[in-house]
Motif scaffolding. Sequence first.
Motif, short mmCIF file in Angstrom:
data_model
loop_
_atom_site.label_atom_id
_atom_site.label_comp_id
_atom_site.label_asym_id
_atom_site.label_seq_id
_atom_site.Cartn_x
_atom_site.Cartn_y
_atom_site.Cartn_z
N UNK A 1 0.81 -1.22 0.00
CA UNK A 1 0.00 0.00 0.00
C UNK A 1 0.85 1.28 0.00
N UNK A 2 2.10 1.17 0.46
CA UNK A 2 2.94 2.38 0.43
C UNK A 2 4.35 2.00 -0.03
N UNK A 3 5.09 3.02 -0.42
CA UNK A 3 6.50 2.82 -0.79
C UNK A 3 7.34 3.38 0.35
N UNK A 4 7.88 2.48 1.19
CA UNK A 4 8.56 2.94 2.41
C UNK A 4 9.74 3.88 2.14
N UNK A 5 10.26 3.86 0.92
CA UNK A 5 11.41 4.73 0.63
C UNK A 5 10.99 6.19 0.61
N UNK A 6 9.82 6.48 0.06
CA UNK A 6 9.42 7.88 -0.10
C UNK A 6 8.12 8.23 0.61
N UNK A 7 7.45 7.22 1.19
CA UNK A 7 6.14 7.51 1.79
C UNK A 7 6.06 7.08 3.25
N UNK A 8 5.23 7.78 4.00
CA UNK A 8 4.82 7.39 5.35
C UNK A 8 3.39 6.86 5.27
N UNK A 9 2.99 6.09 6.27
CA UNK A 9 1.59 5.68 6.33
C UNK A 9 1.11 5.71 7.78
N UNK A 10 -0.18 5.86 7.95
CA UNK A 10 -0.82 5.64 9.26
C UNK A 10 -2.19 5.06 8.97
N UNK A 11 -2.78 4.41 9.94
CA UNK A 11 -4.11 3.84 9.69
C UNK A 11 -4.97 3.93 10.95
N UNK A 12 -6.28 3.87 10.71
CA UNK A 12 -7.28 3.84 11.78
C UNK A 12 -8.07 2.55 11.61
N UNK A 13 -8.33 1.90 12.73
CA UNK A 13 -8.93 0.57 12.71
C UNK A 13 -10.14 0.58 13.65
N UNK A 14 -11.33 0.22 13.15
CA UNK A 14 -12.50 0.19 14.03
C UNK A 14 -13.23 -1.13 13.88
N UNK A 15 -13.53 -1.79 14.99
CA UNK A 15 -14.28 -3.03 14.88
C UNK A 15 -15.69 -2.75 14.35
N UNK A 16 -16.18 -3.64 13.51
CA UNK A 16 -17.57 -3.50 13.02
C UNK A 16 -18.28 -4.82 13.25
N UNK A 17 -19.62 -4.78 13.24
CA UNK A 17 -20.39 -6.01 13.40
C UNK A 17 -20.06 -6.95 12.24
N UNK A 18 -19.60 -8.19 12.53
CA UNK A 18 -19.22 -9.13 11.44
C UNK A 18 -20.44 -9.50 10.62
#
Lengths: 86, 86
Positions: A69-86
């Motif tokens: 999902x990202x190119x670690x050489x030139x990019x940073x990433x962050x993510x948000x994770x929320x549980x949902x009803x399965x």
Amino acid sequence: MKKYSVRVYVTLRASVLDTAGTAVESGLHQLGYEGVEGVRIGKYIELSLRAESQEKAEADLHEMCDKLLSNPVIENYRFELNPVEA
Amino acid sequence: MKKYSVRVYVTLRASVLDTAGTAVESGLHQLGYEGVEGVRIGKYIELSLRAESQEKAEADLHEMCDKLLSNPVIENYRFELNPVEA
């Protein structure tokens, strides 16, 4: 298995020249929006993820971001994770 | 004049086929992350904006999004606006 809704933000590292952002900024200035500065453009990815636990989901996400999902050489990433009803 | 830090999220409308998202999803599956579903990829834009008021800043942002930052035919947008020390 639990289900999570995930939002990933991939941005260029501050040291990397953002040519797309620069182009958009000058376009906005030409449209008359002189008050705009520092335009930086990145990727916003939404997905849902099934995993045994939040820890496993986060571990998988770090791997996915590093591998695809990202190119670690030139990019940073962050993510948000929320549980949902399965 | 006040200064605002702005985050804009541009996403494809739900009715639009996300070919990039589909490609990334199958790539993640090939890497072994079977639990991933519904990958949707959009743009994440950071910028700062000077304006007389929050209302003026929001009005300008709606115009910028409609005119340049998003394609209203196939995309939705939303933004977050925070005052910062000028």
